[in-house]
Write a protein that holds these residues in place. Structure first.
Motif, short mmCIF file in Angstrom:
data_model
loop_
_atom_site.label_atom_id
_atom_site.label_comp_id
_atom_site.label_asym_id
_atom_site.label_seq_id
_atom_site.Cartn_x
_atom_site.Cartn_y
_atom_site.Cartn_z
N VAL A 82 43.78 43.62 40.77
CA VAL A 82 44.47 44.87 40.46
C VAL A 82 44.35 45.87 41.61
N ARG A 83 43.19 45.96 42.21
CA ARG A 83 42.99 46.94 43.29
C ARG A 83 42.55 46.30 44.61
N GLN A 84 41.99 45.11 44.57
CA GLN A 84 41.51 44.38 45.74
C GLN A 84 40.52 45.19 46.59
N LEU A 85 39.70 45.99 45.93
CA LEU A 85 38.70 46.80 46.63
C LEU A 85 37.29 46.25 46.43
N GLY A 86 37.18 45.16 45.71
CA GLY A 86 35.88 44.55 45.46
C GLY A 86 36.05 43.25 44.72
N MET A 87 34.95 42.54 44.62
CA MET A 87 34.96 41.25 43.92
C MET A 87 34.43 41.45 42.51
N GLN A 88 34.88 40.61 41.60
CA GLN A 88 34.43 40.65 40.21
C GLN A 88 33.20 39.76 40.09
N LEU A 89 32.03 40.40 39.97
CA LEU A 89 30.76 39.70 39.95
C LEU A 89 30.09 39.86 38.60
N TYR A 90 29.55 38.77 38.09
CA TYR A 90 28.83 38.78 36.82
C TYR A 90 27.50 38.06 37.01
N VAL A 173 50.20 42.67 31.33
CA VAL A 173 48.96 42.44 32.08
C VAL A 173 48.20 41.26 31.47
N ASN A 174 48.07 41.24 30.15
CA ASN A 174 47.38 40.14 29.48
C ASN A 174 48.08 38.80 29.71
N GLU A 175 49.39 38.80 29.52
CA GLU A 175 50.18 37.57 29.66
C GLU A 175 50.13 37.03 31.08
N VAL A 176 50.38 37.90 32.05
CA VAL A 176 50.46 37.49 33.44
C VAL A 176 49.08 37.10 33.98
N SER A 177 48.06 37.87 33.66
CA SER A 177 46.73 37.56 34.19
C SER A 177 46.20 36.25 33.61
N ALA A 178 46.51 35.95 32.37
CA ALA A 178 46.08 34.68 31.78
C ALA A 178 46.72 33.50 32.53
N ARG A 179 47.93 33.70 32.99
CA ARG A 179 48.63 32.65 33.72
C ARG A 179 48.16 32.56 35.17
N TYR A 181 45.36 34.06 36.65
CA TYR A 181 43.90 34.06 36.85
C TYR A 181 43.19 33.53 35.60
N PRO A 182 43.41 32.29 35.25
CA PRO A 182 42.89 31.78 33.98
C PRO A 182 41.36 31.77 33.88
N SER A 183 40.67 31.72 35.01
CA SER A 183 39.22 31.66 34.93
C SER A 183 38.56 33.05 34.94
N MET A 184 39.34 34.11 35.17
CA MET A 184 38.77 35.45 35.19
C MET A 184 38.49 35.94 33.78
N GLN A 185 37.32 36.53 33.61
CA GLN A 185 36.93 37.06 32.31
C GLN A 185 37.78 38.27 31.91
N GLN A 186 38.16 39.07 32.91
CA GLN A 186 38.84 40.32 32.58
C GLN A 186 39.72 40.76 33.76
N VAL A 187 40.93 41.14 33.47
CA VAL A 187 41.82 41.79 34.42
C VAL A 187 42.38 43.00 33.69
N SER A 188 42.13 44.16 34.22
CA SER A 188 42.62 45.37 33.53
C SER A 188 43.01 46.44 34.54
N PHE A 189 43.87 47.34 34.07
CA PHE A 189 44.32 48.45 34.91
C PHE A 189 43.34 49.59 34.78
#
Length: 189
Positions: A82-90, A173-179, A181-189
């Motif tokens: 969404v912003r490409q300013l960091g990585m999604q780390l868990y 956002v939900n529909e597109v991100s599931a397609r 980025y299927p392995s990402m836990q969360q994609v949100s604005f």
């Protein structure tokens, strides 16, 4: 699993001092030296010039190594599309108390990533992954919302959605991100 959130300095210090009180085996002076050494390395990297993706990704690998040494697994889902300013780390560690997991993961981030991430974000504007941008425009267009010339900045993109159509954006956002980025836990604005 615990999602990483950045704490303010006073809150972070309070959490660290409370955790140290509850765990007598914690060596605060060793923690401080460890963080200081890592912070010094980050400052050297920043002083060499603007931090790019290579430096950022190397810092994430240092965090991964630091966490592994402490019995914690880092899951890196890649760059935030969404912003490409960091990585999604868990972070996760079965059997480890959440407060200890947070303390140790914050320590590793502070030593190896936080200053690098701040510098990286300082020299960039938020910009959506082009695949996500195109897919959202297509999805919204199929729902009757024209987004030609839409900004790649997620905040400006969302502001351009008519007030009565924000649910359509969330749905896309939900529909597109599931397609995409299927392995990402969360994609949100």
């Amino acid at each position: 699993m615990v999602t990483r959130t950045r704490l303010s300095i006073p809150v972070l210090l309070a959490v660290l001092s409370l955790t140290a009180c509850g765990n007598q085996s914690t060596d605060d002076s060793g923690d401080e030296k460890f963080v200081a050494a890592g912070t010094s390395q980050q400052q050297s990297i920043i002083a060499a010039g603007p931090v790019g993706k290579v430096e950022y990704e190397a810092a994430v690998e240092r965090v991964r190594s630091c966490l592994r040494d402490r019995g914690i697994t880092l899951t890196n889902e890649g760059w935030d599309p969404v912003r490409q300013l960091g990585m999604q780390l868990y972070y996760s560690s079965p059997g480890m108390a959440d407060d200890e997991l947070i303390r140790l993961s914050d320590q590793c981030r502070k030593a190896h990533l936080d200053a690098i991430e701040d510098s990286y974000q300082l020299h960039r504007k938020p910009e959506m992954d082009p695949k996500l941008h195109r897919a959202l425009i297509t999805c919204l267009g199929q729902r009757g919302i024209s987004m030609t010339n839409a900004s790649t900045d997620a905040s400006k993109f969302a502001e351009a959605i008519p007030g009565t159509k924000t649910e359509e954006l969330a749905s896309c956002v939900n529909e597109v991100s599931a397609r995409l980025y299927p392995s990402m836990q969360q994609v949100s604005f």
